[in-house]
Design a protein around this motif. Structure first.
Motif, short mmCIF file in Angstrom:
data_model
loop_
_atom_site.label_atom_id
_atom_site.label_comp_id
_atom_site.label_asym_id
_atom_site.label_seq_id
_atom_site.Cartn_x
_atom_site.Cartn_y
_atom_site.Cartn_z
N SER A 50 0.95 -7.17 1.08
CA SER A 50 1.22 -8.31 1.97
C SER A 50 2.69 -8.65 1.94
CB SER A 50 0.39 -9.53 1.56
OG SER A 50 0.74 -9.98 0.28
N LEU B 134 -0.76 -7.64 6.42
CA LEU B 134 -1.78 -7.49 5.38
C LEU B 134 -2.38 -6.09 5.50
CD1 LEU B 134 -3.09 -9.03 3.05
CD2 LEU B 134 -4.87 -9.79 4.64
N THR B 135 -2.47 -5.39 4.37
CA THR B 135 -2.92 -4.00 4.37
C THR B 135 -3.78 -3.71 3.15
OG1 THR B 135 -0.93 -3.28 3.19
CG2 THR B 135 -0.85 -3.23 5.59
N TYR B 136 -4.67 -2.71 3.28
CA TYR B 136 -5.48 -2.23 2.17
C TYR B 136 -5.63 -0.72 2.29
CZ TYR B 136 -6.73 -7.10 1.43
OH TYR B 136 -6.67 -8.45 1.18
N LYS C 90 -5.76 -0.60 -3.10
CA LYS C 90 -4.47 -1.27 -3.25
C LYS C 90 -4.29 -2.20 -2.07
CE LYS C 90 -0.46 -1.92 -5.15
NZ LYS C 90 -0.57 -3.32 -4.64
N SER C 91 -3.79 -3.39 -2.35
CA SER C 91 -3.51 -4.35 -1.28
C SER C 91 -2.01 -4.40 -1.02
CB SER C 91 -4.00 -5.74 -1.67
OG SER C 91 -3.24 -6.24 -2.76
N THR D 89 0.83 -1.21 0.00
CA THR D 89 0.00 0.00 0.00
C THR D 89 0.86 1.26 0.00
OG1 THR D 89 -0.23 -0.15 2.42
CG2 THR D 89 -2.02 -1.06 1.07
N SER E 109 1.17 -4.29 -8.93
CA SER E 109 2.03 -4.08 -7.76
C SER E 109 3.50 -4.32 -8.10
CB SER E 109 1.60 -4.99 -6.60
OG SER E 109 2.04 -4.48 -5.37
N TYR F 106 -10.73 -5.10 -5.27
CA TYR F 106 -10.81 -6.24 -4.36
C TYR F 106 -12.08 -6.06 -3.53
CZ TYR F 106 -5.78 -6.69 -5.33
OH TYR F 106 -4.56 -6.82 -5.94
N LYS G 64 -7.60 -11.80 5.81
CA LYS G 64 -8.19 -11.01 4.72
C LYS G 64 -9.71 -11.01 4.82
CE LYS G 64 -8.52 -12.76 0.58
NZ LYS G 64 -8.19 -13.26 -0.78
#
Length: 472
Positions: free
Chosen positions: A424, A429-431, A421-422, A72, A330, A415, A459
């Protein structure tokens, strides 16, 4: 009958109350469930939701906790690039020669491909940038100049970005693989190549069938083992530093369909020179010297000659097109190239450290404390990056008013039916992205660091929180 009517009215009242419950209360409940989950028992969890138009805080939980961002972070890098470079920015790769051309068409000098940091040169993602098309442009330029023989070398000049290709803080296991490809002033084929594998029975050695393209100047020490069905791709390439031997280690499941891994080029500028040399040799244009790069020349104590006559300039796609693929797929390399380009554009010596400082100073001037933007790269691959969700959401919110915002928004993947945007990396784990709630445009950043168990489980639980941002 009266009891039934009362029950029906009660249900209607409860449903109405649930529907009208303020968004911050719903987020508070959902966030607490996530934070109390067993997978987050030892985790650090943060969520910030802002009104995308006004910047007003809609909800914040641990908003000033510095956390690893994973990919992210690319949203911050790309928004900064849009601000400082402009959506129509294009890289310009120079192709020319040193020395002079004799009457018989012999160049007494070197052909030089002078990179300007373009991450797309030779990439398969854009029309006009494919390896074959770029090589054809170069060959055509030589023919127009009347060059029939080269008494010299083909040189890939990647000096514009200096010699540091790997950001400090990247781990050794990553840097030999395509997603850990180092930066270069002269990128080529996204600084990667493919290694095709031949699998057999479990626990037996895997055979390398070929490389695409062929890599005759590299040697491989293959220690890959066939993994059992369902174990996936756990194969890693370990990049040679100043050498030609690449180690392949790990396992690769016998039921994987791709039968291929992608490794990082040790010296992309050298590979570009090598491919052009090979192309010209096959066309019958003789070259007396061997291909070189700034790196190989420096190792010999030699300097890279300057172009005295430019033959053609190869333009990259526009920045908006580069950022589209950067966020969609990404691509770490793209993010690191843009970070260095920002420093170059600002007239700074191009190192990752200086590039980070330029980025931090840009946002400091806009009210963001650099300590909340404590990063060591531009892609988020480093586990040492620390950013708060409040800072990330604030930067996302700042983009909303810009003329290039539609291009940035379009670059974000989808998503959970949300544009975001993801990211990992190990136990992270981030969004980060945008969502509309009853006509109100929101932006958000959510991060979970140090969770336990499967990333799929975390997730799904993070998505339950983000689902509250969707209008019922």
């Amino acid at each position: 009958m009266r009891i039934r009517q009362i029950s029906l009215l009660s249900l209607l009242f409860i449903g109405s109350t649930a529907f009208s419950q303020p968004l911050d209360q719903k987020l508070h409940s959902a966030f607490n469930h996530l934070q109390a989950d067993s997978q987050c028992r030892y985790a650090s969890v943060s969520l910030t939701v802002l009104d995308a138009k006004t910047g007003e805080t809609v909800f914040a939980a641990n908003p000033n906790m510095g956390l690893a961002t994973a990919s992210t972070l690319k949203t911050i890098t790309t928004i900064t690039a849009f601000n400082l470079l402009g959506k129509d920015f294009q890289y310009q790769t120079q192709f020319g020669y040193s020395g002079s051309i004799g009457a018989d068409g012999t160049l007494n000098g070197d052909i030089i491909i002078k990179g300007a940091g373009d991450p797309t040169l030779g990439s398969w993602r854009y029309e006009g940038s494919h390896e074959g098309q770029v090589l054809t442009l170069m060959v055509d330029a030589l023919q127009v100049a009347g060059i029939k023989r080269i008494n010299g070398r083909i040189i890939g000049d990647d000096s514009i970005f200096g010699s540091q290709s790997i950001p400090e803080g990247w781990i050794w296991m990553d840097v030999g693989n395509y997603y850990g490809a180092g930066t270069s002033g002269l990128c080529w084929r996204e600084n990667q190549f493919d290694i095709k594998l031949k699998t057999s029975r479990v626990d037996s050695p895997i055979t390398i069938s070929r490389e695409v393209p062929a890599m005759p100047y590299l040697d491989f020490k293959n220690e890959l083992i066939n993994g059992e069905s369902g174990s996936g791709d756990n194969a890693y390439a370990f990049l040679p530093i100043g050498g030609k031997l690449m180690y392949l280690r790990g396992t690769y499941a016998i039921d994987e369909n791709k039968k291929s891994i992608s490794a990082a080029l040790p010296d992309p500028a050298y590979d570009a020179a090598f491919r052009l040399t090979d192309t010209l040799n096959r066309l019958g244009l003789l070259i007396s010297g061997t291909p070189e790069s700034t790196g190989t020349l420096t190792a010999k104590g030699l300097q890279t000659p300057q172009i005295t006559k430019n033959l053609t300039t190869i333009l990259s796609p526009h920045l908006s097109q580069i950022i589209y693929w950067l966020n969609q797929k990404s691509i770490n390399l793209y993010a690191e190239q843009l970070l260095k380009t920002i420093a170059w554009k600002m007239g700074k010596q191009v190192t990752t450290e200086n590039s980070v400082e330029v980025l931090q100073n840009f946002w400091k001037q806009r009210g963001i404390d650099p300590h909340s933007l404590n990063i060591v790269d531009g892609s988020g691959l480093s586990p040492g990056d620390r950013v708060t969700t409040m800072t990330m959401a604030t930067i996302l919110q700042s983009a909303k008013k810009e003329t290039w915002f539609p291009d940035f928004y379009d670059s974000l993947p989808t998503y959970n039916n949300m544009k975001m945007k993801s990211g990992s990396i190990l136990n992270v784990l981030t969004y980060a992205g945008y969502q509309t709630y009853h006509g109100r445009e929101l932006c958000f950043s959510i991060m979970v660091n140090n969770f336990n168990g499967s990333s799929r489980g975390v997730k799904e639980k993070m998505f339950r929180v983000l689902d509250e941002l969707k209008a019922p």
